[in-house]
Motif scaffolding. Sequence first.
Motif, PDB file in Angstrom:
ATOM      1  N   PRO A 133       0.812  -1.223   0.000  1.00 52.40           N
ATOM      2  CA  PRO A 133       0.000   0.000   0.000  1.00 52.40           C
ATOM      3  C   PRO A 133       0.843   1.269   0.000  1.00 52.40           C
ATOM      4  CG  PRO A 133       0.002  -0.998   2.188  1.00 52.40           C
ATOM      5  CD  PRO A 133       0.757  -1.939   1.292  1.00 52.40           C
ATOM      6  N   ILE A 134       0.349   2.264  -0.729  1.00 52.66           N
ATOM      7  CA  ILE A 134       0.961   3.593  -0.759  1.00 52.66           C
ATOM      8  C   ILE A 134      -0.156   4.609  -0.522  1.00 52.66           C
ATOM      9  CG2 ILE A 134       2.242   5.283  -2.135  1.00 52.66           C
ATOM     10  CD1 ILE A 134       3.270   2.897  -3.838  1.00 52.66           C
ATOM     11  N   LEU A 135      -0.069   5.343   0.573  1.00 46.21           N
ATOM     12  CA  LEU A 135      -1.067   6.368   0.861  1.00 46.21           C
ATOM     13  C   LEU A 135      -0.808   7.568  -0.046  1.00 46.21           C
ATOM     14  CD1 LEU A 135      -1.197   6.169   4.774  1.00 46.21           C
ATOM     15  CD2 LEU A 135      -2.870   5.286   3.143  1.00 46.21           C
ATOM     16  N   TYR A 136      -1.833   7.987  -0.758  1.00 51.05           N
ATOM     17  CA  TYR A 136      -1.669   8.938  -1.869  1.00 51.05           C
ATOM     18  C   TYR A 136      -2.660  10.090  -1.722  1.00 51.05           C
ATOM     19  CZ  TYR A 136      -1.908  10.582  -6.744  1.00 51.05           C
ATOM     20  OH  TYR A 136      -1.911  11.342  -7.886  1.00 51.05           O
ATOM     21  N   ASP A 137      -2.156  11.318  -1.947  1.00 46.89           N
ATOM     22  CA  ASP A 137      -3.052  12.478  -1.821  1.00 46.89           C
ATOM     23  C   ASP A 137      -3.110  13.315  -3.103  1.00 46.89           C
ATOM     24  OD1 ASP A 137      -0.613  13.702  -1.812  1.00 46.89           O
ATOM     25  OD2 ASP A 137      -0.799  14.619   0.175  1.00 46.89           O
ATOM     26  N   GLY A 138      -2.865  12.672  -4.252  1.00 46.78           N
ATOM     27  CA  GLY A 138      -3.070  13.358  -5.527  1.00 46.78           C
ATOM     28  C   GLY A 138      -1.846  13.989  -6.147  1.00 46.78           C
ATOM     29  N   ASP A 139      -0.647  13.706  -5.654  1.00 45.20           N
ATOM     30  CA  ASP A 139       0.574  14.295  -6.210  1.00 45.20           C
ATOM     31  C   ASP A 139       0.710  13.908  -7.692  1.00 45.20           C
ATOM     32  OD1 ASP A 139       3.465  15.469  -5.349  1.00 45.20           O
ATOM     33  OD2 ASP A 139       3.692  13.911  -6.867  1.00 45.20           O
ATOM     34  N   PRO A 140       0.984  14.882  -8.588  1.00 43.10           N
ATOM     35  CA  PRO A 140       1.056  14.580 -10.027  1.00 43.10           C
ATOM     36  C   PRO A 140       2.216  13.666 -10.406  1.00 43.10           C
ATOM     37  CG  PRO A 140       1.699  16.861  -9.595  1.00 43.10           C
ATOM     38  CD  PRO A 140       1.120  16.328  -8.321  1.00 43.10           C
ATOM     39  N   GLN A 141       3.255  13.609  -9.606  1.00 40.84           N
ATOM     40  CA  GLN A 141       4.381  12.707  -9.883  1.00 40.84           C
ATOM     41  C   GLN A 141       4.237  11.365  -9.148  1.00 40.84           C
ATOM     42  OE1 GLN A 141       7.725  15.511  -8.955  1.00 40.84           O
ATOM     43  NE2 GLN A 141       8.325  15.076 -11.066  1.00 40.84           N
ATOM     44  N   TRP A 142       3.050  11.134  -8.597  1.00 38.76           N
ATOM     45  CA  TRP A 142       2.734   9.894  -7.911  1.00 38.76           C
ATOM     46  C   TRP A 142       3.633   9.640  -6.700  1.00 38.76           C
ATOM     47  CZ3 TRP A 142      -1.778   7.548  -8.489  1.00 38.76           C
ATOM     48  CH2 TRP A 142      -2.525   7.878  -9.620  1.00 38.76           C
ATOM     49  N   TYR A 143       3.969  10.728  -6.001  1.00 45.72           N
ATOM     50  CA  TYR A 143       4.585  10.557  -4.689  1.00 45.72           C
ATOM     51  C   TYR A 143       3.502  10.146  -3.696  1.00 45.72           C
ATOM     52  CZ  TYR A 143       9.315  12.388  -5.404  1.00 45.72           C
ATOM     53  OH  TYR A 143      10.626  12.547  -5.786  1.00 45.72           O
ATOM     54  N   GLY A 144       3.866   9.272  -2.792  1.00 39.60           N
ATOM     55  CA  GLY A 144       2.962   8.861  -1.729  1.00 39.60           C
ATOM     56  C   GLY A 144       3.764   8.226  -0.619  1.00 39.60           C
ATOM     57  N   ASN A 145       3.088   7.823   0.448  1.00 38.52           N
ATOM     58  CA  ASN A 145       3.757   7.186   1.579  1.00 38.52           C
ATOM     59  C   ASN A 145       3.638   5.673   1.476  1.00 38.52           C
ATOM     60  OD1 ASN A 145       4.825   9.392   3.085  1.00 38.52           O
ATOM     61  ND2 ASN A 145       2.737   9.951   3.645  1.00 38.52           N
ATOM     62  N   LEU A 146       4.755   5.057   1.166  1.00 36.35           N
ATOM     63  CA  LEU A 146       4.846   3.605   0.977  1.00 36.35           C
ATOM     64  C   LEU A 146       5.104   2.929   2.319  1.00 36.35           C
ATOM     65  CD1 LEU A 146       5.729   1.099  -1.106  1.00 36.35           C
ATOM     66  CD2 LEU A 146       7.999   1.855  -0.446  1.00 36.35           C
ATOM     67  N   VAL A 147       4.524   1.752   2.507  1.00 33.89           N
ATOM     68  CA  VAL A 147       4.879   0.937   3.669  1.00 33.89           C
ATOM     69  C   VAL A 147       6.177   0.204   3.337  1.00 33.89           C
ATOM     70  CG1 VAL A 147       4.202  -0.960   5.179  1.00 33.89           C
ATOM     71  CG2 VAL A 147       2.472   0.644   4.356  1.00 33.89           C
ATOM     72  N   SER A 148       7.255   0.544   4.051  1.00 36.73           N
ATOM     73  CA  SER A 148       8.567  -0.046   3.790  1.00 36.73           C
ATOM     74  C   SER A 148       8.563  -1.543   4.069  1.00 36.73           C
ATOM     75  CB  SER A 148       9.628   0.633   4.660  1.00 36.73           C
ATOM     76  OG  SER A 148      10.827  -0.104   4.652  1.00 36.73           O
ATOM     77  N   GLN A 149       9.113  -2.324   3.129  1.00 40.58           N
ATOM     78  CA  GLN A 149       9.237  -3.763   3.327  1.00 40.58           C
ATOM     79  C   GLN A 149      10.347  -4.099   4.319  1.00 40.58           C
ATOM     80  OE1 GLN A 149       6.482  -4.910   2.296  1.00 40.58           O
ATOM     81  NE2 GLN A 149       6.911  -6.180   0.524  1.00 40.58           N
ATOM     82  N   ASP A 150      11.203  -3.116   4.631  1.00 41.52           N
ATOM     83  CA  ASP A 150      12.294  -3.355   5.579  1.00 41.52           C
ATOM     84  C   ASP A 150      11.794  -3.406   7.019  1.00 41.52           C
ATOM     85  OD1 ASP A 150      14.307  -3.537   3.712  1.00 41.52           O
ATOM     86  OD2 ASP A 150      14.737  -1.397   3.744  1.00 41.52           O
ATOM     87  N   ASP A 151      11.025  -2.387   7.394  1.00 42.43           N
ATOM     88  CA  ASP A 151      10.645  -2.297   8.810  1.00 42.43           C
ATOM     89  C   ASP A 151       9.220  -1.793   9.031  1.00 42.43           C
ATOM     90  OD1 ASP A 151      10.888   0.333   8.051  1.00 42.43           O
ATOM     91  OD2 ASP A 151      12.474   0.840   9.476  1.00 42.43           O
ATOM     92  N   GLY A 152       8.434  -1.639   7.962  1.00 41.74           N
ATOM     93  CA  GLY A 152       7.048  -1.225   8.130  1.00 41.74           C
ATOM     94  C   GLY A 152       6.842   0.256   8.341  1.00 41.74           C
ATOM     95  N   SER A 153       7.906   1.042   8.293  1.00 42.54           N
ATOM     96  CA  SER A 153       7.738   2.495   8.435  1.00 42.54           C
ATOM     97  C   SER A 153       7.156   3.059   7.144  1.00 42.54           C
ATOM     98  CB  SER A 153       9.084   3.154   8.740  1.00 42.54           C
ATOM     99  OG  SER A 153       9.997   2.917   7.672  1.00 42.54           O
ATOM    100  N   PHE A 154       6.599   4.275   7.228  1.00 46.99           N
ATOM    101  CA  PHE A 154       6.103   4.943   6.034  1.00 46.99           C
ATOM    102  C   PHE A 154       7.246   5.724   5.380  1.00 46.99           C
ATOM    103  CE2 PHE A 154       1.837   4.440   7.948  1.00 46.99           C
ATOM    104  CZ  PHE A 154       1.182   3.892   6.853  1.00 46.99           C
ATOM    105  N   LEU A 155       7.379   5.566   4.070  1.00 48.35           N
ATOM    106  CA  LEU A 155       8.440   6.240   3.320  1.00 48.35           C
ATOM    107  C   LEU A 155       7.832   6.974   2.134  1.00 48.35           C
ATOM    108  CD1 LEU A 155      11.254   3.549   3.034  1.00 48.35           C
ATOM    109  CD2 LEU A 155      11.389   5.694   4.299  1.00 48.35           C
ATOM    110  N   LYS A 156       8.251   8.205   1.955  1.00 48.11           N
ATOM    111  CA  LYS A 156       7.825   8.951   0.766  1.00 48.11           C
ATOM    112  C   LYS A 156       8.512   8.350  -0.467  1.00 48.11           C
ATOM    113  CE  LYS A 156       8.338  13.522  -1.356  1.00 48.11           C
ATOM    114  NZ  LYS A 156       9.037  14.816  -1.253  1.00 48.11           N
ATOM    115  N   THR A 157       7.723   8.031  -1.482  1.00 43.88           N
ATOM    116  CA  THR A 157       8.298   7.434  -2.686  1.00 43.88           C
ATOM    117  C   THR A 157       7.431   7.732  -3.890  1.00 43.88           C
ATOM    118  OG1 THR A 157       9.366   5.435  -3.532  1.00 43.88           O
ATOM    119  CG2 THR A 157       7.159   5.170  -2.629  1.00 43.88           C
TER     120      THR A 157
END
Length: 321
Positions: A133-157
């Motif tokens: 899952p990536i939490l997304y708020d409409g950024d035109p370059q498709w930036y959103g907050n990804l759930v990191s597979q390393d440790d479960g933290s949220f990462l902008k990507t």
Amino acid sequence: MGRQHVDHGDIVRFAQDKVNLPKDKADEYRAQARRLRERLESYLDEHPDFTLKKMLLSGSLAKGTALRSLNDIDVGCYISGADAPSDIKALLDYLAERLRKAFPNFSPDQVKPQTYSVTVSFRGSGLDVDVVPILYDGDPQWYGNLVSQDDGSFLKTSIPLHLEFTRKRKTAQETHFAQVARLVKFWARNMKREKEDFRFKSFMIEMILSHLCDQGLDFSDYPEALQHFFTYLARSNMREKIVFTDCYAASAVGSFSEPVQIIDPVNEKNNVSRLYTAAQADAIVDAALDAGDAIDSALAAPTKQETVYYWQKVFGPSFQV
């Protein structure tokens, strides 16, 4: 001497036979991911208020660096809406519930929340698709907050920007960048088999090779390219800070305290190697020194048997000529 026994062409054949994901398999896996995406998009057309906005193939299959051993593929799922939970477990349950609604012909056990993703299992092929899952708020370059597979933290990507980053290096060294990446990843996989605690994730390998590509290293001769990669690891001691300027200025990158510092090319605040300890970095350097010595010995070996023996120190017993 050893070049007459094992040369670039032999490495190419080894890669085709033992390392690379065959094209027909890659096409089949991409087609499955595409069908999953198309079915979601069809559902979205009928339910414009649905919170799942987009599915994008990511990871090694999307970048063309997948190994023959690939048995699951990564897909990023962009989720929009105020009701999307920020708690990881609740978010994964939320995603699984909505994927089941979007794909009603899948049985419940084919859509399972995992620790940091939801696995969608295809019964026909046995292939698993890990939906992150990536939490997304409409950024035109498709930036959103990804759930990191390393440790479960949220990462902008941004998955599209990551894919464009790799595409740029693959275009600069057509065929060779992706092939050298697969060969190094195969070496790392062989190391993990030999030493259970050895860690060197694929994304870090790709970033180091991208750095060498940007510095002008020619990847077209595979023994030489591999030797340069291992020499770089040994020379830098895995302590050289790697920064890219595709998406931000180098001056935007702050200071980091971790021993290994490879900065995410689409997020200047994310050190993709932040979880690596000094001991783990030293283990990578030691393994690189051994691999580099083996290649040196292979290139100087007087007999074919000896040459193959040294290349097997790099790639394992599956290496045959």
